[in-house]
Design a protein around this motif. Structure first.
Motif, PDB file in Angstrom:
ATOM      1  N   THR A 183       9.098  -4.647   4.031  1.00 45.56           N
ATOM      2  CA  THR A 183       9.742  -5.927   4.365  1.00 45.56           C
ATOM      3  C   THR A 183       9.418  -6.986   3.315  1.00 45.56           C
ATOM      4  OG1 THR A 183       7.919  -6.693   5.771  1.00 45.56           O
ATOM      5  CG2 THR A 183       9.711  -5.488   6.854  1.00 45.56           C
ATOM      6  N   LYS A 184       8.286  -6.856   2.655  1.00 46.45           N
ATOM      7  CA  LYS A 184       7.902  -7.800   1.598  1.00 46.45           C
ATOM      8  C   LYS A 184       8.507  -7.426   0.244  1.00 46.45           C
ATOM      9  CE  LYS A 184       5.360 -10.497   4.050  1.00 46.45           C
ATOM     10  NZ  LYS A 184       5.833 -11.842   4.332  1.00 46.45           N
ATOM     11  N   GLY A 185       9.222  -6.314   0.196  1.00 46.75           N
ATOM     12  CA  GLY A 185       9.865  -5.903  -1.050  1.00 46.75           C
ATOM     13  C   GLY A 185       8.938  -5.228  -2.044  1.00 46.75           C
ATOM     14  N   LEU A 186       7.761  -4.781  -1.583  1.00 45.27           N
ATOM     15  CA  LEU A 186       6.798  -4.145  -2.475  1.00 45.27           C
ATOM     16  C   LEU A 186       7.116  -2.676  -2.721  1.00 45.27           C
ATOM     17  CD1 LEU A 186       3.564  -5.704  -0.962  1.00 45.27           C
ATOM     18  CD2 LEU A 186       4.788  -6.442  -2.997  1.00 45.27           C
ATOM     19  N   ILE A 187       7.725  -2.042  -1.731  1.00 52.84           N
ATOM     20  CA  ILE A 187       8.147  -0.646  -1.855  1.00 52.84           C
ATOM     21  C   ILE A 187       9.548  -0.529  -1.250  1.00 52.84           C
ATOM     22  CG2 ILE A 187       5.806   0.332  -1.835  1.00 52.84           C
ATOM     23  CD1 ILE A 187       6.229   1.051   1.120  1.00 52.84           C
ATOM     24  N   ALA A 188      10.199   0.579  -1.534  1.00 54.60           N
ATOM     25  CA  ALA A 188      11.552   0.772  -1.008  1.00 54.60           C
ATOM     26  C   ALA A 188      11.696   2.177  -0.447  1.00 54.60           C
ATOM     27  CB  ALA A 188      12.579   0.545  -2.116  1.00 54.60           C
ATOM     28  N   SER A 189      12.528   2.296   0.558  1.00 53.70           N
ATOM     29  CA  SER A 189      12.848   3.599   1.136  1.00 53.70           C
ATOM     30  C   SER A 189      14.360   3.708   1.221  1.00 53.70           C
ATOM     31  CB  SER A 189      12.234   3.755   2.531  1.00 53.70           C
ATOM     32  OG  SER A 189      12.877   2.895   3.448  1.00 53.70           O
ATOM     33  N   GLN A 249      16.477   8.555   9.299  1.00 52.08           N
ATOM     34  CA  GLN A 249      15.021   8.610   9.104  1.00 52.08           C
ATOM     35  C   GLN A 249      14.668   8.016   7.751  1.00 52.08           C
ATOM     36  OE1 GLN A 249      14.313  12.820   9.587  1.00 52.08           O
ATOM     37  NE2 GLN A 249      13.736  12.528  11.733  1.00 52.08           N
ATOM     38  N   ARG A 250      13.586   7.284   7.721  1.00 53.16           N
ATOM     39  CA  ARG A 250      13.120   6.637   6.503  1.00 53.16           C
ATOM     40  C   ARG A 250      12.523   7.685   5.569  1.00 53.16           C
ATOM     41  NH1 ARG A 250      11.284   0.917   6.790  1.00 53.16           N
ATOM     42  NH2 ARG A 250      11.586   1.243   8.980  1.00 53.16           N
ATOM     43  N   ARG A 251      12.879   7.632   4.285  1.00 56.06           N
ATOM     44  CA  ARG A 251      12.335   8.536   3.276  1.00 56.06           C
ATOM     45  C   ARG A 251      11.939   7.729   2.045  1.00 56.06           C
ATOM     46  NH1 ARG A 251      11.792  11.525   6.923  1.00 56.06           N
ATOM     47  NH2 ARG A 251      12.792  13.532   7.220  1.00 56.06           N
ATOM     48  N   TYR A 252      10.875   8.175   1.413  1.00 51.87           N
ATOM     49  CA  TYR A 252      10.357   7.523   0.213  1.00 51.87           C
ATOM     50  C   TYR A 252      10.346   8.513  -0.940  1.00 51.87           C
ATOM     51  CZ  TYR A 252       8.524   3.953   3.365  1.00 51.87           C
ATOM     52  OH  TYR A 252       8.401   2.960   4.301  1.00 51.87           O
ATOM     53  N   GLU A 308      12.265   1.181 -11.303  1.00 47.28           N
ATOM     54  CA  GLU A 308      12.426   1.767  -9.963  1.00 47.28           C
ATOM     55  C   GLU A 308      12.488   3.285 -10.048  1.00 47.28           C
ATOM     56  OE1 GLU A 308      12.610   0.666  -6.713  1.00 47.28           O
ATOM     57  OE2 GLU A 308      11.862  -1.201  -7.566  1.00 47.28           O
ATOM     58  N   GLY A 309      11.973   3.949  -9.021  1.00 44.72           N
ATOM     59  CA  GLY A 309      12.118   5.389  -8.894  1.00 44.72           C
ATOM     60  C   GLY A 309      11.262   6.209  -9.837  1.00 44.72           C
ATOM     61  N   ARG A 310      10.336   5.562 -10.527  1.00 44.94           N
ATOM     62  CA  ARG A 310       9.455   6.287 -11.441  1.00 44.94           C
ATOM     63  C   ARG A 310       8.015   5.987 -11.055  1.00 44.94           C
ATOM     64  NH1 ARG A 310       6.546   4.710 -15.647  1.00 44.94           N
ATOM     65  NH2 ARG A 310       7.693   2.921 -16.397  1.00 44.94           N
ATOM     66  N   THR A 311       7.197   7.019 -11.085  1.00 48.32           N
ATOM     67  CA  THR A 311       5.793   6.820 -10.780  1.00 48.32           C
ATOM     68  C   THR A 311       5.167   5.943 -11.856  1.00 48.32           C
ATOM     69  OG1 THR A 311       5.667   8.963  -9.707  1.00 48.32           O
ATOM     70  CG2 THR A 311       3.590   8.003 -10.413  1.00 48.32           C
ATOM     71  N   PRO A 312       4.483   4.852 -11.465  1.00 53.21           N
ATOM     72  CA  PRO A 312       3.821   4.007 -12.463  1.00 53.21           C
ATOM     73  C   PRO A 312       2.798   4.816 -13.270  1.00 53.21           C
ATOM     74  CG  PRO A 312       3.927   2.890 -10.344  1.00 53.21           C
ATOM     75  CD  PRO A 312       4.371   4.306 -10.122  1.00 53.21           C
ATOM     76  N   THR A 313       2.772   4.566 -14.552  1.00 51.46           N
ATOM     77  CA  THR A 313       1.903   5.302 -15.460  1.00 51.46           C
ATOM     78  C   THR A 313       0.627   4.520 -15.740  1.00 51.46           C
ATOM     79  OG1 THR A 313       2.863   4.238 -17.401  1.00 51.46           O
ATOM     80  CG2 THR A 313       3.928   6.269 -16.614  1.00 51.46           C
ATOM     81  N   THR A 314      -0.258   5.132 -16.502  1.00 49.72           N
ATOM     82  CA  THR A 314      -1.478   4.447 -16.927  1.00 49.72           C
ATOM     83  C   THR A 314      -1.124   3.208 -17.738  1.00 49.72           C
ATOM     84  OG1 THR A 314      -2.652   6.547 -16.964  1.00 49.72           O
ATOM     85  CG2 THR A 314      -3.643   4.747 -18.203  1.00 49.72           C
ATOM     86  N   ALA A 315      -0.121   3.316 -18.595  1.00 53.74           N
ATOM     87  CA  ALA A 315       0.308   2.164 -19.397  1.00 53.74           C
ATOM     88  C   ALA A 315       0.841   1.048 -18.494  1.00 53.74           C
ATOM     89  CB  ALA A 315       1.370   2.590 -20.401  1.00 53.74           C
ATOM     90  N   ASP A 316       1.573   1.420 -17.435  1.00 57.91           N
ATOM     91  CA  ASP A 316       2.059   0.425 -16.473  1.00 57.91           C
ATOM     92  C   ASP A 316       0.888  -0.293 -15.816  1.00 57.91           C
ATOM     93  OD1 ASP A 316       4.766   1.112 -16.883  1.00 57.91           O
ATOM     94  OD2 ASP A 316       4.694   2.645 -15.307  1.00 57.91           O
TER      95      ASP A 316
END
Length: 153
Positions: free
Chosen positions: A34-40, A47-50, A83-91
């Motif tokens: 609801t805070k916009g930190l993650i999305a499903s 059903q909610r999926r991530y 969006e849609g990418r796992t954050p990396t060490t550089a991120d």
């Protein structure tokens, strides 16, 4: 010799799976969403999926919260990630650099508070002559509400 087929790696996760894997309550995931930190997204059965990237994003949120970083600041930082990418060490390095100055300032203020408290704990009287936390005759009352003696000038 026949090789065993590896089970297909599941690309999407249910809210319960994310909660279990990351160690947070389902309600926390809903709150972050609801805070916009993650999305499903929703399946045909509603059903909610991530995506799997949410695991690292929630880990970043939890670390940042533990450091005392406000959710709005965390959200602004996460919005800089693709969006849609796992954050990396550089991120993570990029995010943590933005937070470093704020954390350094908090460390400075807490150190100052600790050092001033050490000076007056010995007698417990908050001596008007020696206490660095004192406000004789409420001089600071004229400048507005709240404590200001330990705030940066």
């Amino acid at each position: 010799m026949q090789q065993k087929a590896h089970p297909k790696i599941q690309r999407e996760l249910s809210v319960g799976e994310v909660a279990r894997r990351i160690g947070v309550a389902v309600s926390a995931l809903h709150f972050y969403e609801t805070k916009g930190l993650i999305a499903s997204y929703r399946t045909r059965g509603n059903q909610r999926r991530y995506g799997r990237d949410v695991l690292r994003r929630v880990a970043i949120i939890k670390v940042a919260q533990r450091l005392g970083i406000p959710l709005a600041t965390i959200g602004a930082a996460l919005n800089t990630l693709p969006e849609g990418r796992t954050p990396t060490t550089a991120d993570w390095r990029k995010l943590s650099e933005h937070w470093r100055a704020d954390l350094d300032e908090r460390i400075r203020a807490l150190t100052q508070l600790r050092d001033h408290l050490d000076e007056c704990i010995g007698c417990g009287c908050l001596s008007v002559e020696t206490c660095p936390l004192r406000n004789p005759w409420d001089e600071l009352g004229e400048t507005g509400p709240g404590p200001r003696l330990l705030e940066p000038s």
